[in-house]
Scaffold this motif. Structure first.
Motif, mmCIF file in Angstrom:
data_model
loop_
_atom_site.group_PDB
_atom_site.id
_atom_site.type_symbol
_atom_site.label_atom_id
_atom_site.label_comp_id
_atom_site.label_asym_id
_atom_site.label_seq_id
_atom_site.Cartn_x
_atom_site.Cartn_y
_atom_site.Cartn_z
ATOM 1 N N ALA A 24 0.815 -1.215 0.000
ATOM 2 C CA ALA A 24 0.000 0.000 0.000
ATOM 3 C C ALA A 24 0.848 1.265 0.000
ATOM 4 C CB ALA A 24 -0.944 -0.002 1.200
ATOM 5 N N LYS A 25 2.068 1.179 0.491
ATOM 6 C CA LYS A 25 2.949 2.333 0.553
ATOM 7 C C LYS A 25 3.704 2.581 -0.760
ATOM 8 C CE LYS A 25 3.548 2.035 5.529
ATOM 9 N NZ LYS A 25 2.460 2.922 5.801
ATOM 10 N N LEU A 26 3.669 1.624 -1.678
ATOM 11 C CA LEU A 26 4.338 1.807 -2.966
ATOM 12 C C LEU A 26 3.596 2.845 -3.803
ATOM 13 C CD1 LEU A 26 4.972 -1.907 -4.015
ATOM 14 C CD2 LEU A 26 6.682 -0.257 -3.201
ATOM 15 N N PRO A 27 4.317 3.528 -4.699
ATOM 16 C CA PRO A 27 3.645 4.427 -5.642
ATOM 17 C C PRO A 27 2.653 3.634 -6.504
ATOM 18 C CG PRO A 27 6.019 4.792 -5.666
ATOM 19 C CD PRO A 27 5.775 3.556 -4.840
ATOM 20 N N LEU A 28 1.589 4.295 -6.922
ATOM 21 C CA LEU A 28 0.530 3.648 -7.694
ATOM 22 C C LEU A 28 1.076 2.901 -8.911
ATOM 23 C CD1 LEU A 28 -2.445 3.058 -8.261
ATOM 24 C CD2 LEU A 28 -2.552 5.265 -9.445
ATOM 25 N N GLU A 29 1.972 3.516 -9.659
ATOM 26 C CA GLU A 29 2.499 2.864 -10.868
ATOM 27 C C GLU A 29 3.179 1.543 -10.545
ATOM 28 O OE1 GLU A 29 4.986 6.046 -12.254
ATOM 29 O OE2 GLU A 29 3.446 6.760 -13.638
ATOM 30 N N GLN A 30 3.870 1.486 -9.414
ATOM 31 C CA GLN A 30 4.541 0.253 -9.012
ATOM 32 C C GLN A 30 3.526 -0.778 -8.534
ATOM 33 O OE1 GLN A 30 7.674 1.121 -6.224
ATOM 34 N NE2 GLN A 30 8.599 2.633 -7.578
ATOM 35 N N ARG A 31 2.509 -0.342 -7.797
ATOM 36 C CA ARG A 31 1.474 -1.277 -7.332
ATOM 37 C C ARG A 31 0.734 -1.913 -8.502
ATOM 38 N NH1 ARG A 31 -0.229 3.013 -3.826
ATOM 39 N NH2 ARG A 31 -2.231 3.044 -4.905
ATOM 40 N N VAL A 32 0.437 -1.114 -9.512
ATOM 41 C CA VAL A 32 -0.283 -1.635 -10.676
ATOM 42 C C VAL A 32 0.558 -2.694 -11.386
ATOM 43 C CG1 VAL A 32 -1.163 -1.035 -12.974
ATOM 44 C CG2 VAL A 32 -1.708 0.407 -11.018
ATOM 45 N N VAL A 33 1.818 -2.389 -11.649
ATOM 46 C CA VAL A 33 2.692 -3.351 -12.336
ATOM 47 C C VAL A 33 2.875 -4.605 -11.489
ATOM 48 C CG1 VAL A 33 5.054 -3.746 -13.165
ATOM 49 C CG2 VAL A 33 3.859 -1.637 -13.771
ATOM 50 N N LEU A 34 3.061 -4.438 -10.206
ATOM 51 C CA LEU A 34 3.223 -5.586 -9.310
ATOM 52 C C LEU A 34 1.984 -6.473 -9.351
ATOM 53 C CD1 LEU A 34 5.166 -6.819 -7.146
ATOM 54 C CD2 LEU A 34 3.843 -5.533 -5.455
ATOM 55 N N ALA A 65 9.467 -1.758 -7.370
ATOM 56 C CA ALA A 65 8.464 -2.235 -6.410
ATOM 57 C C ALA A 65 9.054 -3.317 -5.515
ATOM 58 C CB ALA A 65 7.237 -2.770 -7.152
ATOM 59 N N ARG A 66 9.740 -4.255 -6.105
ATOM 60 C CA ARG A 66 10.331 -5.343 -5.310
ATOM 61 C C ARG A 66 11.386 -4.818 -4.350
ATOM 62 N NH1 ARG A 66 10.416 -9.553 -10.350
ATOM 63 N NH2 ARG A 66 8.420 -10.548 -9.880
ATOM 64 N N GLU A 67 12.211 -3.886 -4.815
ATOM 65 C CA GLU A 67 13.235 -3.308 -3.942
ATOM 66 C C GLU A 67 12.592 -2.490 -2.825
ATOM 67 O OE1 GLU A 67 16.610 -3.819 -3.832
ATOM 68 O OE2 GLU A 67 16.021 -5.423 -5.205
ATOM 69 N N GLY A 68 11.532 -1.762 -3.149
ATOM 70 C CA GLY A 68 10.833 -0.999 -2.132
ATOM 71 C C GLY A 68 10.229 -1.894 -1.064
ATOM 72 N N LEU A 69 9.620 -2.986 -1.503
ATOM 73 C CA LEU A 69 9.053 -3.942 -0.545
ATOM 74 C C LEU A 69 10.141 -4.563 0.324
ATOM 75 C CD1 LEU A 69 6.392 -5.826 -2.682
ATOM 76 C CD2 LEU A 69 5.997 -4.141 -0.878
ATOM 77 N N ARG A 70 11.224 -4.944 -0.319
ATOM 78 C CA ARG A 70 12.325 -5.563 0.427
ATOM 79 C C ARG A 70 12.853 -4.600 1.489
ATOM 80 N NH1 ARG A 70 14.714 -9.215 -2.309
ATOM 81 N NH2 ARG A 70 14.841 -7.979 -4.213
ATOM 82 N N ALA A 71 13.096 -3.362 1.093
ATOM 83 C CA ALA A 71 13.641 -2.370 2.034
ATOM 84 C C ALA A 71 12.664 -2.109 3.178
ATOM 85 C CB ALA A 71 13.959 -1.070 1.288
ATOM 86 N N TRP A 72 11.373 -1.960 2.854
ATOM 87 C CA TRP A 72 10.382 -1.672 3.879
ATOM 88 C C TRP A 72 10.270 -2.827 4.859
ATOM 89 C CZ3 TRP A 72 5.786 -3.167 6.071
ATOM 90 C CH2 TRP A 72 5.134 -2.192 6.818
ATOM 91 N N LEU A 73 10.225 -4.042 4.350
ATOM 92 C CA LEU A 73 10.073 -5.211 5.219
ATOM 93 C C LEU A 73 11.320 -5.463 6.054
ATOM 94 C CD1 LEU A 73 8.132 -7.517 2.767
ATOM 95 C CD2 LEU A 73 7.225 -6.401 4.805
ATOM 96 N N GLU A 74 12.492 -5.137 5.529
ATOM 97 C CA GLU A 74 13.723 -5.324 6.301
ATOM 98 C C GLU A 74 13.794 -4.343 7.470
ATOM 99 O OE1 GLU A 74 16.925 -5.123 3.490
ATOM 100 O OE2 GLU A 74 16.619 -7.192 2.835
ATOM 101 N N ARG A 75 13.185 -3.164 7.316
ATOM 102 C CA ARG A 75 13.197 -2.156 8.393
ATOM 103 C C ARG A 75 12.259 -2.560 9.528
ATOM 104 N NH1 ARG A 75 12.736 1.640 4.027
ATOM 105 N NH2 ARG A 75 10.553 1.910 4.590
#
Length: 76
Positions: A24-34, A65-75
């Motif tokens: 949900a925290k990803l930018p819309l364009e990344q969420r759509v592609v994901l 998107a994948r890098e953003g998720l990885r970084a967020w979840l690692e924090r």
């Protein structure tokens, strides 16, 4: 390990909530592609056609998107 029958263990629910929160925290364009690539399992060429962008853009958005998720979840 998949849980068979009944309710999923609390750890699975917590993990799913964390993942959905991160998405949900990803930018819309990344969420759509994901969603199209992972959820709908569409190939990059088809996603590019749907969105009207080059395949390279699909690839870079999915990577971000994948890098953003990885970084967020690692924090967390």
């Amino acid at each position: 390990m998949p849980h068979l029958g009944g309710h999923p263990p609390a750890e699975e629910l917590d993990g799913a909530r964390r993942l959905l929160g991160a998405i949900a925290k990803l930018p819309l364009e990344q969420r759509v592609v994901l969603g199209l690539a992972v959820g709908d399992e569409l190939p990059y060429a088809e996603i590019a056609g749907i969105l009207g962008v080059p395949e390279g853009t699909v690839s870079s958005r999915l990577h971000a998107a994948r890098e953003g998720l990885r970084a967020w979840l690692e924090r967390r």
